[in-house]
Structure formats: structure tokens, C-alpha cells
Design a protein around this motif. Structure first.
Motif, PDB file in Angstrom:
ATOM      1  N   GLU A  42       0.820  -1.216   0.000  1.00 50.14           N
ATOM      2  CA  GLU A  42       0.000   0.000   0.000  1.00 50.14           C
ATOM      3  C   GLU A  42       0.856   1.269   0.000  1.00 50.14           C
ATOM      4  N   GLN A  43       1.953   1.251   0.721  1.00 54.78           N
ATOM      5  CA  GLN A  43       2.816   2.427   0.796  1.00 54.78           C
ATOM      6  C   GLN A  43       3.427   2.736  -0.576  1.00 54.78           C
ATOM      7  N   GLU A  44       3.840   1.716  -1.297  1.00 57.67           N
ATOM      8  CA  GLU A  44       4.413   1.922  -2.633  1.00 57.67           C
ATOM      9  C   GLU A  44       3.359   2.479  -3.589  1.00 57.67           C
ATOM     10  N   TRP A  45       2.115   1.976  -3.496  1.00 59.50           N
ATOM     11  CA  TRP A  45       1.030   2.508  -4.332  1.00 59.50           C
ATOM     12  C   TRP A  45       0.772   3.976  -4.023  1.00 59.50           C
ATOM     13  N   GLN A  46       0.866   4.361  -2.755  1.00 60.46           N
ATOM     14  CA  GLN A  46       0.672   5.758  -2.384  1.00 60.46           C
ATOM     15  C   GLN A  46       1.768   6.644  -2.963  1.00 60.46           C
ATOM     16  N   LEU A  47       3.006   6.187  -2.939  1.00 60.17           N
ATOM     17  CA  LEU A  47       4.117   6.952  -3.508  1.00 60.17           C
ATOM     18  C   LEU A  47       3.943   7.108  -5.023  1.00 60.17           C
ATOM     19  N   ILE A  48       3.516   6.051  -5.681  1.00 58.11           N
ATOM     20  CA  ILE A  48       3.263   6.120  -7.125  1.00 58.11           C
ATOM     21  C   ILE A  48       2.135   7.105  -7.406  1.00 58.11           C
ATOM     22  N   GLY A  49       1.052   7.017  -6.630  1.00 61.12           N
ATOM     23  CA  GLY A  49      -0.081   7.917  -6.805  1.00 61.12           C
ATOM     24  C   GLY A  49       0.286   9.378  -6.584  1.00 61.12           C
ATOM     25  N   GLN A  50       1.112   9.641  -5.570  1.00 58.38           N
ATOM     26  CA  GLN A  50       1.548  11.010  -5.305  1.00 58.38           C
ATOM     27  C   GLN A  50       2.381  11.557  -6.460  1.00 58.38           C
ATOM     28  N   ALA A  51       3.283  10.740  -6.975  1.00 59.20           N
ATOM     29  CA  ALA A  51       4.130  11.180  -8.092  1.00 59.20           C
ATOM     30  C   ALA A  51       3.288  11.445  -9.334  1.00 59.20           C
ATOM     31  N   LEU A  52       2.303  10.589  -9.604  1.00 60.77           N
ATOM     32  CA  LEU A  52       1.435  10.788 -10.767  1.00 60.77           C
ATOM     33  C   LEU A  52       0.589  12.049 -10.612  1.00 60.77           C
ATOM     34  N   MET A  53       0.019  12.267  -9.421  1.00 57.82           N
ATOM     35  CA  MET A  53      -0.804  13.451  -9.191  1.00 57.82           C
ATOM     36  C   MET A  53       0.028  14.736  -9.271  1.00 57.82           C
ATOM     37  N   GLU A  54       1.222  14.707  -8.736  1.00 62.02           N
ATOM     38  CA  GLU A  54       2.085  15.887  -8.801  1.00 62.02           C
ATOM     39  C   GLU A  54       2.453  16.211 -10.249  1.00 62.02           C
ATOM     40  N   SER A  55       2.734  15.181 -11.029  1.00 64.44           N
ATOM     41  CA  SER A  55       3.047  15.392 -12.444  1.00 64.44           C
ATOM     42  C   SER A  55       1.835  15.929 -13.188  1.00 64.44           C
ATOM     43  N   TYR A  56       0.660  15.425 -12.862  1.00 62.48           N
ATOM     44  CA  TYR A  56      -0.568  15.866 -13.530  1.00 62.48           C
ATOM     45  C   TYR A  56      -0.928  17.305 -13.161  1.00 62.48           C
ATOM     46  N   GLN A  57      -0.862  17.638 -11.877  1.00 67.80           N
ATOM     47  CA  GLN A  57      -1.289  18.955 -11.415  1.00 67.80           C
ATOM     48  C   GLN A  57      -0.278  20.053 -11.732  1.00 67.80           C
TER      49      GLN A  57
END
Length: 111
Positions: A42-57
Motif C-alpha cells: 500500500e505504501q508503494e502505491w501511495q508513492l506512485i499515486g503522489q508522483a502521478l498526481m504531482e506530475s498531472y497537477q
């Protein structure tokens, strides 16, 4: 005098392999190198999600590691859009170079 059956005699030097057998051998050797997809916590998925959202926003470049059964692929680019229903992102690497990447194939992301 050497025998014709060994020491590179007539029969030894005339061996050949059929193209179908060679292809089957090469594909079999590749299948031996196949890897299983790593299970992410779950922690790795959160890090991936944060990186994707930061790149998108913020439109910053992100490096994605995409799983492949034989060799992982690294891509650098910007997340253009995130499709929650289809569970994929539109990943832009250049002016006209983009691809759709499924969430399940992403194994790492870093800014």
C-alpha cells in the motif's frame, strides 16, 4: 587415421538444425527468463499515486518504471490525464509522442 563419425569427419561436419527447431529453442530459452510481476504494498502505491498526481497537477516530469516479464522499461514524461474508469494514464513524452499506460503495469514512479 580418424573416423568419419567423430573428430569433425564427414558426418560430424554435416550436422544442421531446422529453422523451426531453432525458433522453438530460442523461444523456450526466452521463457526460462520470464519474471513474475512484483506485488506492491500500500505504501508503494501511495508513492506512485503522489508522483502521478504531482506530475498531472504541476506539469512536472516524472520517471515511470513499467513492468515487462523480461525487462522493465523506464519512461520519462508528463502525465496528461488520469482516467479512473479505465484505470490508465495518458503519458506524454514529447510534442506528439504519447501512450496510454495501465495502472497495473506501473511498478515505480519518481519525480
Amino acid at each position: 587415421m580418424t573416423s568419419k563419425l567423430n573428430d569433425n569427419g564427414i558426418f560430424e561436419g554435416s550436422r544442421m538444425i531446422l529453422p523451426e527447431h531453432r525458433e522453438a529453442y530460442v523461444s523456450h530459452m526466452q521463457e526460462l527468463n520470464r519474471r513474475e510481476k512484483p506485488i506492491l504494498d500500500e505504501q508503494e502505491w501511495q508513492l506512485i499515486g503522489q508522483a502521478l498526481m504531482e506530475s498531472y497537477q504541476e506539469r512536472v516530469s516524472v520517471t515511470l518504471t513499467i513492468f515487462d516479464p523480461f525487462d522493465d522499461t523506464s519512461m520519462r514524461g508528463v502525465v496528461e490525464s488520469i482516467d479512473q474508469q479505465r484505470k490508465e494514464i495518458k503519458f506524454v513524452r514529447g510534442e506528439e509522442d504519447y501512450s496510454f499506460i495501465s495502472f497495473k503495469n506501473i511498478v515505480a514512479a519518481s519525480i
